[in-house]
Scaffold this active site. Structure first.
Site, PDB file in Angstrom:
ATOM      1  N   ASP A 224     -13.334 -47.679  37.233  1.00 50.85           N
ATOM      2  CA  ASP A 224     -14.777 -47.946  37.262  1.00 50.85           C
ATOM      3  C   ASP A 224     -15.104 -49.101  36.312  1.00 50.85           C
ATOM      4  O   ASP A 224     -14.369 -49.365  35.364  1.00 50.85           O
ATOM      5  CB  ASP A 224     -15.560 -46.719  36.766  1.00 50.85           C
ATOM      6  CG  ASP A 224     -15.554 -45.573  37.763  1.00 50.85           C
ATOM      7  OD1 ASP A 224     -15.225 -45.785  38.939  1.00 50.85           O
ATOM      8  OD2 ASP A 224     -15.896 -44.447  37.340  1.00 50.85           O
ATOM      9  N   MET A 225     -16.259 -49.738  36.550  1.00 49.05           N
ATOM     10  CA  MET A 225     -16.690 -50.787  35.616  1.00 49.05           C
ATOM     11  C   MET A 225     -17.824 -50.245  34.753  1.00 49.05           C
ATOM     12  O   MET A 225     -18.762 -49.637  35.260  1.00 49.05           O
ATOM     13  CB  MET A 225     -17.132 -52.029  36.390  1.00 49.05           C
ATOM     14  CG  MET A 225     -17.306 -53.235  35.505  1.00 49.05           C
ATOM     15  SD  MET A 225     -15.851 -53.664  34.519  1.00 49.05           S
ATOM     16  CE  MET A 225     -14.815 -54.463  35.725  1.00 49.05           C
TER      17      MET A 225
ATOM     18  N   ARG B 230     -14.109 -52.398  44.573  1.00 53.11           N
ATOM     19  CA  ARG B 230     -15.320 -51.668  44.966  1.00 53.11           C
ATOM     20  C   ARG B 230     -16.505 -52.524  44.497  1.00 53.11           C
ATOM     21  O   ARG B 230     -16.562 -52.890  43.313  1.00 53.11           O
ATOM     22  CB  ARG B 230     -15.385 -50.302  44.282  1.00 53.11           C
ATOM     23  CG  ARG B 230     -16.754 -49.626  44.503  1.00 53.11           C
ATOM     24  CD  ARG B 230     -17.062 -48.554  43.470  1.00 53.11           C
ATOM     25  NE  ARG B 230     -16.140 -47.441  43.553  1.00 53.11           N
ATOM     26  CZ  ARG B 230     -15.821 -46.677  42.494  1.00 53.11           C
ATOM     27  NH1 ARG B 230     -16.326 -46.928  41.299  1.00 53.11           N
ATOM     28  NH2 ARG B 230     -14.970 -45.688  42.623  1.00 53.11           N
TER      29      ARG B 230
ATOM     30  N   LYS C 135     -23.926 -52.348  42.727  1.00 48.45           N
ATOM     31  CA  LYS C 135     -24.968 -53.205  42.130  1.00 48.45           C
ATOM     32  C   LYS C 135     -24.837 -53.250  40.603  1.00 48.45           C
ATOM     33  O   LYS C 135     -25.085 -54.275  39.991  1.00 48.45           O
ATOM     34  CB  LYS C 135     -26.361 -52.697  42.510  1.00 48.45           C
ATOM     35  CG  LYS C 135     -26.690 -52.921  43.980  1.00 48.45           C
ATOM     36  CD  LYS C 135     -28.170 -52.684  44.263  1.00 48.45           C
ATOM     37  CE  LYS C 135     -28.444 -52.729  45.750  1.00 48.45           C
ATOM     38  NZ  LYS C 135     -29.851 -52.467  46.080  1.00 48.45           N
ATOM     39  N   GLY C 136     -24.453 -52.126  39.991  1.00 46.41           N
ATOM     40  CA  GLY C 136     -24.350 -52.069  38.530  1.00 46.41           C
ATOM     41  C   GLY C 136     -25.356 -51.072  37.973  1.00 46.41           C
ATOM     42  O   GLY C 136     -26.524 -51.098  38.350  1.00 46.41           O
ATOM     43  N   ALA C 137     -24.888 -50.198  37.072  1.00 43.03           N
ATOM     44  CA  ALA C 137     -25.696 -49.048  36.656  1.00 43.03           C
ATOM     45  C   ALA C 137     -26.127 -49.089  35.194  1.00 43.03           C
ATOM     46  O   ALA C 137     -26.754 -48.154  34.724  1.00 43.03           O
ATOM     47  CB  ALA C 137     -24.896 -47.769  36.905  1.00 43.03           C
TER      48      ALA C 137
ATOM     49  N   HIS D  32     -26.230 -47.124  48.398  1.00 40.19           N
ATOM     50  CA  HIS D  32     -27.042 -46.234  49.249  1.00 40.19           C
ATOM     51  C   HIS D  32     -28.199 -47.008  49.841  1.00 40.19           C
ATOM     52  O   HIS D  32     -29.130 -46.427  50.388  1.00 40.19           O
ATOM     53  CB  HIS D  32     -27.611 -45.070  48.420  1.00 40.19           C
ATOM     54  CG  HIS D  32     -26.615 -44.490  47.469  1.00 40.19           C
ATOM     55  ND1 HIS D  32     -26.481 -44.933  46.182  1.00 40.19           N
ATOM     56  CD2 HIS D  32     -25.690 -43.538  47.639  1.00 40.19           C
ATOM     57  CE1 HIS D  32     -25.508 -44.273  45.585  1.00 40.19           C
ATOM     58  NE2 HIS D  32     -25.011 -43.423  46.445  1.00 40.19           N
TER      59      HIS D  32
ATOM     60  N   ARG E 185     -27.627 -41.812  34.080  1.00 40.88           N
ATOM     61  CA  ARG E 185     -27.633 -43.050  34.887  1.00 40.88           C
ATOM     62  C   ARG E 185     -28.180 -42.775  36.281  1.00 40.88           C
ATOM     63  O   ARG E 185     -28.867 -43.592  36.867  1.00 40.88           O
ATOM     64  CB  ARG E 185     -26.220 -43.657  34.962  1.00 40.88           C
ATOM     65  CG  ARG E 185     -25.765 -44.293  33.650  1.00 40.88           C
ATOM     66  CD  ARG E 185     -24.564 -45.194  33.826  1.00 40.88           C
ATOM     67  NE  ARG E 185     -23.351 -44.475  34.136  1.00 40.88           N
ATOM     68  CZ  ARG E 185     -22.531 -43.940  33.225  1.00 40.88           C
ATOM     69  NH1 ARG E 185     -22.810 -44.044  31.936  1.00 40.88           N
ATOM     70  NH2 ARG E 185     -21.427 -43.317  33.583  1.00 40.88           N
ATOM     71  N   ARG E 186     -27.897 -41.570  36.795  1.00 40.54           N
ATOM     72  CA  ARG E 186     -28.433 -41.225  38.138  1.00 40.54           C
ATOM     73  C   ARG E 186     -29.944 -41.062  38.069  1.00 40.54           C
ATOM     74  O   ARG E 186     -30.656 -41.456  38.967  1.00 40.54           O
ATOM     75  CB  ARG E 186     -27.795 -39.934  38.682  1.00 40.54           C
ATOM     76  CG  ARG E 186     -26.290 -39.947  38.814  1.00 40.54           C
ATOM     77  CD  ARG E 186     -25.705 -40.942  39.783  1.00 40.54           C
ATOM     78  NE  ARG E 186     -25.645 -42.328  39.469  1.00 40.54           N
ATOM     79  CZ  ARG E 186     -24.706 -42.964  38.759  1.00 40.54           C
ATOM     80  NH1 ARG E 186     -23.727 -42.312  38.208  1.00 40.54           N
ATOM     81  NH2 ARG E 186     -24.741 -44.273  38.581  1.00 40.54           N
TER      82      ARG E 186
HETATM   83  C1  LIG Z   1     -19.159 -44.850  44.952  1.00 39.11           C
HETATM   84  C2  LIG Z   1     -19.942 -45.504  43.854  1.00 39.11           C
HETATM   85  C3  LIG Z   1     -19.292 -45.885  42.697  1.00 39.11           C
HETATM   86  C4  LIG Z   1     -19.971 -46.549  41.686  1.00 39.11           C
HETATM   87  N1  LIG Z   1     -19.288 -47.017  40.595  1.00 39.11           N
HETATM   88  C5  LIG Z   1     -19.940 -47.743  39.674  1.00 39.11           C
HETATM   89  C6  LIG Z   1     -19.242 -48.388  38.600  1.00 39.11           C
HETATM   90  O1  LIG Z   1     -18.012 -48.305  38.471  1.00 39.11           O
HETATM   91  N2  LIG Z   1     -19.966 -49.091  37.697  1.00 39.11           N
HETATM   92  C7  LIG Z   1     -21.334 -49.224  37.800  1.00 39.11           C
HETATM   93  O2  LIG Z   1     -21.937 -49.920  36.976  1.00 39.11           O
HETATM   94  N3  LIG Z   1     -22.007 -48.616  38.792  1.00 39.11           N
HETATM   95  C8  LIG Z   1     -21.363 -47.894  39.727  1.00 39.11           C
HETATM   96  N4  LIG Z   1     -22.060 -47.306  40.749  1.00 39.11           N
HETATM   97  C9  LIG Z   1     -23.559 -47.241  40.696  1.00 39.11           C
HETATM   98  C10 LIG Z   1     -24.192 -48.475  41.263  1.00 39.11           C
HETATM   99  O3  LIG Z   1     -23.935 -49.580  40.441  1.00 39.11           O
HETATM  100  C11 LIG Z   1     -25.707 -48.300  41.397  1.00 39.11           C
HETATM  101  O4  LIG Z   1     -26.280 -48.038  40.162  1.00 39.11           O
HETATM  102  C12 LIG Z   1     -26.118 -47.177  42.351  1.00 39.11           C
HETATM  103  O5  LIG Z   1     -25.238 -47.069  43.429  1.00 39.11           O
HETATM  104  C13 LIG Z   1     -27.530 -47.445  42.920  1.00 39.11           C
HETATM  105  O6  LIG Z   1     -27.520 -48.654  43.636  1.00 39.11           O
HETATM  106  P1  LIG Z   1     -27.705 -48.749  45.222  1.00 39.11           P
HETATM  107  O7  LIG Z   1     -26.714 -49.745  45.722  1.00 39.11           O
HETATM  108  O8  LIG Z   1     -27.618 -47.419  45.829  1.00 39.11           O
HETATM  109  O9  LIG Z   1     -29.093 -49.456  45.435  1.00 39.11           O
HETATM  110  P2  LIG Z   1     -30.579 -49.139  44.851  1.00 39.11           P
HETATM  111  O10 LIG Z   1     -31.386 -50.336  45.224  1.00 39.11           O
HETATM  112  O11 LIG Z   1     -30.492 -48.766  43.434  1.00 39.11           O
HETATM  113  O12 LIG Z   1     -30.987 -47.900  45.694  1.00 39.11           O
HETATM  114  C14 LIG Z   1     -31.206 -47.955  47.087  1.00 39.11           C
HETATM  115  C15 LIG Z   1     -31.696 -46.596  47.547  1.00 39.11           C
HETATM  116  O13 LIG Z   1     -30.645 -45.638  47.392  1.00 39.11           O
HETATM  117  C16 LIG Z   1     -31.164 -44.403  46.937  1.00 39.11           C
HETATM  118  N5  LIG Z   1     -30.597 -44.117  45.611  1.00 39.11           N
HETATM  119  C17 LIG Z   1     -29.893 -44.948  44.803  1.00 39.11           C
HETATM  120  N6  LIG Z   1     -29.498 -44.315  43.680  1.00 39.11           N
HETATM  121  C18 LIG Z   1     -29.993 -43.067  43.775  1.00 39.11           C
HETATM  122  C19 LIG Z   1     -29.921 -41.926  42.933  1.00 39.11           C
HETATM  123  N7  LIG Z   1     -29.283 -41.936  41.759  1.00 39.11           N
HETATM  124  N8  LIG Z   1     -30.532 -40.796  43.357  1.00 39.11           N
HETATM  125  C20 LIG Z   1     -31.196 -40.742  44.547  1.00 39.11           C
HETATM  126  N9  LIG Z   1     -31.287 -41.795  45.393  1.00 39.11           N
HETATM  127  C21 LIG Z   1     -30.696 -42.934  45.009  1.00 39.11           C
HETATM  128  C22 LIG Z   1     -32.654 -44.542  46.908  1.00 39.11           C
HETATM  129  O14 LIG Z   1     -33.140 -44.130  48.156  1.00 39.11           O
HETATM  130  C23 LIG Z   1     -32.851 -46.030  46.719  1.00 39.11           C
HETATM  131  O15 LIG Z   1     -34.087 -46.476  47.199  1.00 39.11           O
HETATM  132  C24 LIG Z   1     -21.374 -46.725  41.805  1.00 39.11           C
HETATM  133  C25 LIG Z   1     -22.031 -46.351  42.968  1.00 39.11           C
HETATM  134  C26 LIG Z   1     -21.331 -45.761  43.995  1.00 39.11           C
HETATM  135  C27 LIG Z   1     -22.049 -45.418  45.248  1.00 39.11           C
END
Ligand SMILES: Cc1cc2nc3c(=O)[nH]c(=O)nc-3n(C[C@H](O)[C@H](O)[C@H](O)COP(=O)(O)OP(=O)(O)OC[C@H]3O[C@@H](n4cnc5c(N)ncnc54)[C@H](O)[C@@H]3O)c2cc1C
Length: 302
Positions: A130-131, A180, A183-185, A223, A284-285
């Site tokens: 993971d990053m 993978r 977007k970044g968390a 998502h 973060r979620r």
């Molecule tokens: C498999 C996986 C691995 C990941 N690994 C990393 C990592 O290694 N490092 C890192 O920095 N980040 C990681 N992330 C998190 C990522 O960076 C985002 O913060 C997260 O996925 C939300 O971005 P989004 O692309 O879903 O778009 P967003 O624009 O944030 O969300 C789009 C839509 O998705 C839904 N959604 C998104 N997040 C949530 C939530 N928590 N609860 C409910 N609904 C939600 C909502 O409907 C929202 O409107 C990972 C995500 C996934 C799916």
């Protein structure tokens, strides 16, 4: 504002103690975390596999302070690969390098990661690193590249919000590393990351355009229906088959979309976290979607 407050709180040990000791918040964590024990993660993985979804298991933990804790985490990961093989699950593993001692020294975490990757390779399986926050990006990529020279059973994550990511993608593709894309968390300053969501999204799509036709198997982790739609269009334009990449989503997030992608014949991997150290992951979620905080507060007072 709310997002950065929640991300700041995710670093507070006092708040972590309060949240993780509270029975109600522990129960609520189950929305995003399979449980505290490996057995619960294995059951969740079995359910996903039965629904036609692949899995990545993550033993939660980050920023360990002692070599002993890092070694315990390594041993837990070795056990996860053994269990995946014994249970015949269609699952790989995700981990964080700060859980394996990156804060102690990059060389130490590299040795730890290598032993896990060797176990993964012995089962023809795969470890995804993971990053984490941008303070770790360079060191994480260096460790992954070094381990990868010894075994290709390792890949990592690129965050579309970082300005540096396009160059990092080019560098990783040059050595055939699986990526993978997410977007970044984390909470990042404007010096290193796009502050505006629309710029992050535009960069995400730009990076999908680099990844899909690269000839290597990558994970598109999102998502966001607009990112998913763009990925499907780019794959069609570039004549990339449905089997040549996978979508990835988090356990408990947009399960409707998860089922839809599987129905449409796409490969989908669910990231299933488990373990006692769930607090920063949970925060973060919450930060990702303000409505999650409402859910949390409503349930807490109920
Ligand atoms: C498999 C996986 C691995 C990941 N690994 C990393 C990592 O290694 N490092 C890192 O920095 N980040 C990681 N992330 C998190 C990522 O960076 C985002 O913060 C997260 O996925 C939300 O971005 P989004 O692309 O879903 O778009 P967003 O624009 O944030 O969300 C789009 C839509 O998705 C839904 N959604 C998104 N997040 C949530 C939530 N928590 N609860 C409910 N609904 C939600 C909502 O409907 C929202 O409107 C990972 C995500 C996934 C799916």
């Amino acid at each position: 504002m709310l997002r950065s407050t929640l991300l700041k709180l995710s670093e507070s040990q006092g708040f972590a103690r309060w949240v993780t000791c509270n029975r109600t918040t522990r129960r609520m964590s189950h929305r995003f975390v399979a449980g505290e024990e490996l057995a619960e993660a294995i059951s969740a993985a079995r359910v996903c596999n039965d629904q036609g979804m692949l899995v990545s298991l993550d033993y939660l933990g980050e920023n360990v302070l002692t070599a002993e804790d890092a070694q315990r985490a390594r041993d837990a990961y070795l056990e996860v690969f053994d269990r995946i093989a014994a249970e015949k699950l269609n699952a790989n593993v995700s981990c964080k390098l700060t859980q394996l001692g990156l804060d102690l020294s990059p060389e130490f975490s590299e040795g730890q990661a290598l032993s896990i990757v060797e176990r993964a390779a012995s089962y023809d399986n795969f470890l995804r690193v993971d990053m984490e926050g941008s303070a770790y990006t360079e060191r994480t990529l260096e460790v992954v590249k070094k381990v990868r020279q010894r075994s290709p059973a390792i890949g990592t994550v690129i965050q579309a919000y970082l300005y540096r990511s396009e160059q990092d993608v080019q560098d990783l593709l040059a050595i055939g590393c699986r990526i993978r894309l997410c977007k970044g968390a984390y909470s990042e300053p404007p010096q290193v990351a796009f502050p505006k969501k629309e710029d992050v999204d535009a960069n995400y799509i730009k990076l999908v355009r680099l990844l899909l036709p690269s000839g290597f198997y990558h994970g598109i982790a999102t998502h966001d229906p607009r990112m998913i739609g763009a990925t499907i269009r780019i794959a069609a334009e570039s004549k990339v088959a449905k089997d040549d990449f996978e979508f990835q989503m988090l356990y408990g997030v947009r399960t409707d979309l998860q089922r839809q992608l599987v129905r449409d014949g796409y490969r989908l991997r669910i990231y299933i976290p488990y373990g006692r150290d769930w607090f920063p992951y949970f925060m973060r979620r919450l930060a990702e979607r303000p409505a999650n905080l409402g859910f949390f507060v409503r349930n807490f007072f109920r």
